[in-house]
Motif scaffolding. Structure first.
Motif, PDB file in Angstrom:
ATOM      1  N   GLU A 199      -5.226   5.987  -1.531  1.00 14.53           N
ATOM      2  CA  GLU A 199      -4.059   4.962  -1.087  1.00 14.53           C
ATOM      3  C   GLU A 199      -4.158   3.912  -2.122  1.00 14.53           C
ATOM      4  O   GLU A 199      -5.321   3.145  -2.556  1.00 14.53           O
ATOM      5  N   ASN A 226       1.011  -5.910   3.237  1.00  6.87           N
ATOM      6  CA  ASN A 226       0.127  -6.808   3.705  1.00  6.87           C
ATOM      7  C   ASN A 226       0.388  -8.238   3.204  1.00  6.87           C
ATOM      8  O   ASN A 226       0.546  -8.502   2.046  1.00  6.87           O
ATOM      9  N   GLU A 277       2.179   0.378   4.197  1.00  6.03           N
ATOM     10  CA  GLU A 277       2.584  -0.984   4.798  1.00  6.03           C
ATOM     11  C   GLU A 277       2.426  -1.976   3.776  1.00  6.03           C
ATOM     12  O   GLU A 277       2.112  -1.830   2.601  1.00  6.03           O
ATOM     13  N   ASP A 314       0.791  -1.023   0.026  1.00  4.40           N
ATOM     14  CA  ASP A 314       0.093  -0.116   0.055  1.00  4.40           C
ATOM     15  C   ASP A 314       0.778   1.175   0.060  1.00  4.40           C
ATOM     16  O   ASP A 314       1.898   1.279   0.770  1.00  4.40           O
ATOM     17  N   ARG A 354      -8.250   2.981  -2.733  1.00  4.31           N
ATOM     18  CA  ARG A 354      -9.122   3.220  -1.648  1.00  4.31           C
ATOM     19  C   ARG A 354      -8.964   4.714  -1.385  1.00  4.31           C
ATOM     20  O   ARG A 354      -7.903   5.274  -1.126  1.00  4.31           O
TER      21      ARG A 354
HETATM   22 MG    MG Z   1      -3.528  -0.893   5.854  1.00  3.93          MG
END
Ligand code: MG
Ligand code: ADP
Ligand code: MG
Length: 510
Positions: free
Chosen positions: A461, A158, A156, A135, A486
């Motif tokens: 994002e 994921n 971050e 992200d 997003r």
């Molecule tokens: Mg996140």
């Protein structure tokens, strides 16, 4: 670009809203409605809720997004895959990470316990499936010669249950549909739409399919059971359709199993191969080739020891896991901080950075450009410096404080940092990281949420999906899998779509 998104009048807005509402339901860009709290009036609604769908919050226009940033993020996904495959393989490194945070973080300590129990039994499956999402936010920097420069910075990485790949493909299709039908009819039409191809659900499904085929090739059948994939889910999941879109893209039997019922519906064969067996409706037995977890990242997924036993059962089985415990731990924020720290705490210039331990030098600079400053809060020299920043009432406004958690809603921003740290015993501060806030340039859009349009400044994002399959040093797959955009109102700190702040979006490259 002229004013973007185009200025629209009330009639145009209402028309767009209706078109979007119909398209979202017709194409499964939807979530389940919340189950209302039971009361006499609401009981019919409560009964109906599990059968209904409602549109997911979505922007009316694809947000303007810098093309160079989008392309840079895409160009790095293969290097990020390699990085996280290598970290997952390095048990010693992950053990050190866990040792640093475990004191203040019982959850990570428990995860590690699962790994250690399985290690004692001996791992039987050497392949892993990674479904990752890196992200980013766009950060506006000023170069040495004083020119503004846009640079993606990683929020971050994921490694477990990275969501919205199912809905994201549909959001791209919705905006492409509007660009072909509705946008050209607006009074002030926006002439250029550069909407990149996005097949996130198909490609995520393809990675599960690939893992299923790897299992079929490498694990000769000894029991004659048909094989399947299981998706482990959270109870009360509302984001079902997102998961279903991925499931429907897999050409193999796929079953959804609530994680809370995993021990009821699965067993591990009592033989050295330890196949995971799924007992469908208590009647038909399948051998599980792949376990795709859309759960297991939040402490609330493990309300009792039984849930930890379920995780242990999955982990010790022969199924290919997405992810393994080691890969889940590789995605923790402490790992991201350690990678972003240029040198080990001794600051010895001859000592290599942690990043170089995991990637080729040709990949290093590109990855590092996406890092923002992240500090430990431990007893190291940089940790002690960072503690001062975190506690300072002015300096703290440049930071976000993160525990080792996933799924949104766990971070502390700006002024809330000193107040939160005051509630945590100092010997547990090392389980947090302190990250500089990324400040994206202003973007504007309209978000349709629960039938209402919110208009104004937004923050976008970007998430880049990537998939990989590996067995130790042997990499069998390293692929891109589309993207997610997003978007949240610029007054909101967290942007989770499921948490109710964010909305689905797609990029209009500029
Ligand atoms: Mg996140
Ligand atoms: P989670 O794993 O819970 O999603 P994140 O690290 O993604 O945790 O943080 C949640 C949200 O907080 C992000 O989606 C982003 O909106 C915001 N956020 C996190 N880190 C930063 C940062 N360094 N700068 C600006 N916003 C951030
Ligand atoms: Mg996360």
């Amino acid at each position: 670009m002229a004013s973007y998104p185009p200025i629209i009048d009330d009639a145009e807005r209402q028309r767009l809203e209706q078109v979007v509402k119909d398209w979202t339901i017709a194409n499964g860009l939807a979530v389940r409605p919340p189950v209302p709290v039971t009361s006499a009036v609401a009981s019919t609604e409560a009964e109906l809720a599990p059968t209904l769908a409602m549109p997911v919050p979505v922007t009316l226009f694809p947000s303007a997004f810098p093309k160079s940033c989008f392309e840079e993020a895409q160009s790095l996904l293969s290097a990020y895959n390699k990085l996280y495959m290598n970290i997952s393989n390095d048990e010693e490194f992950l053990g050190q990470i866990v040792a640093e945070v475990a004191g203040g973080d019982e959850f990570t300590a428990k995860l590690w316990e699962v790994h250690q129990r399985v290690k004692k039994d001996g791992y039987v499956q050497k392949h892993s499936l990674g479904i990752f999402r890196s992200d980013y936010l766009v950060h506006q920097e000023t170069t040495a010669d004083g020119k503004p420069h846009l640079q993606i910075k990683q929020v971050e990485f994921n490694t477990i249950a990275a969501s919205f790949g199912g809905l994201s493909e549909r959001t791209s299709k919705l905006h492409k549909f509007l660009a072909a039908t509705e946008f050209p009819l607006l009074q002030s039409p926006q002439a250029s739409y550069d909407l990149p191809h996005n097949e996130s659900s198909r490609e995520l499904g393809a990675s599960i399919q690939d893992a299923f085929e790897v299992y079929s090739r490498t694990e000769p059948s000894t029991n004659g059971f048909p094989r399947c994939v299981i998706i482990l889910t959270q109870d009360g999941e509302r984001n079902v359709f997102d998961q279903r879109h991925i499931e429907y893209a897999v050409d193999a039997p796929v079953f959804r199993v609530p994680f809370s019922e995993a021990l009821q519906h699965t067993t591990v064969a009592d033989n050295p191969k330890r196949e995971l067996l799924y007992h469908h409706l208590g009647r038909t037995t399948f051998e599980v080739a792949v376990v795709y977890m859309r759960c297991g990242y939040d402490p609330s997924d493990y309300p009792t020891e039984t849930a930890w036993e379920a995780r242990y059962q999955v982990e010790r089985s022969n199924a290919i896991k997405c992810p393994t415990v080691l890969t889940q731990v590789a995605g923790c924020k402490k790992v991201q901080q350690v990678l972003a720290t240029p040198f080990t705490p001794s600051d010895d210039p001859n000592e290599k950075s942690v990043l170089t331990r995991f990637v080729d030098s040709s990949d290093e600079a590109g990855l590092r450009r996406t890092f923002t400053n992240i500090f430990p809060l431990d007893n190291s020299p940089s940790g002690l410096e960072a503690r001062k920043l975190a506690l300072d009432p002015v300096a703290c406004r440049k930071f976000v404080l993160k525990p080792q958690r996933e799924g949104g809603g766990n971070n502390y921003y700006k002024d809330k940092i000193p107040a939160h740290l005051a509630t945590v015993p100092e010997e547990h501060w090392a389980s947090y990281i302190l990250m500089e806030l990324i400040e994206p340039p202003p973007v504007s859009n309209l978000i349709l949420r629960n039938g209402q349009v919110e208009q104004g400044g937004v923050i976008c994002e970007l998430g880049i999906y990537s998939t990989c399959i590996w067995a130790g040093k042997d990499s069998l797959r390293n692929e891109s899998a589309g993207y997610l955009l997003r978007t949240k109102g610029d007054q909101s700190e967290e942007g989770g779509v499921a948490a109710g702040f964010g909305s689905m979006d797609s990029v209009n490259l500029v």
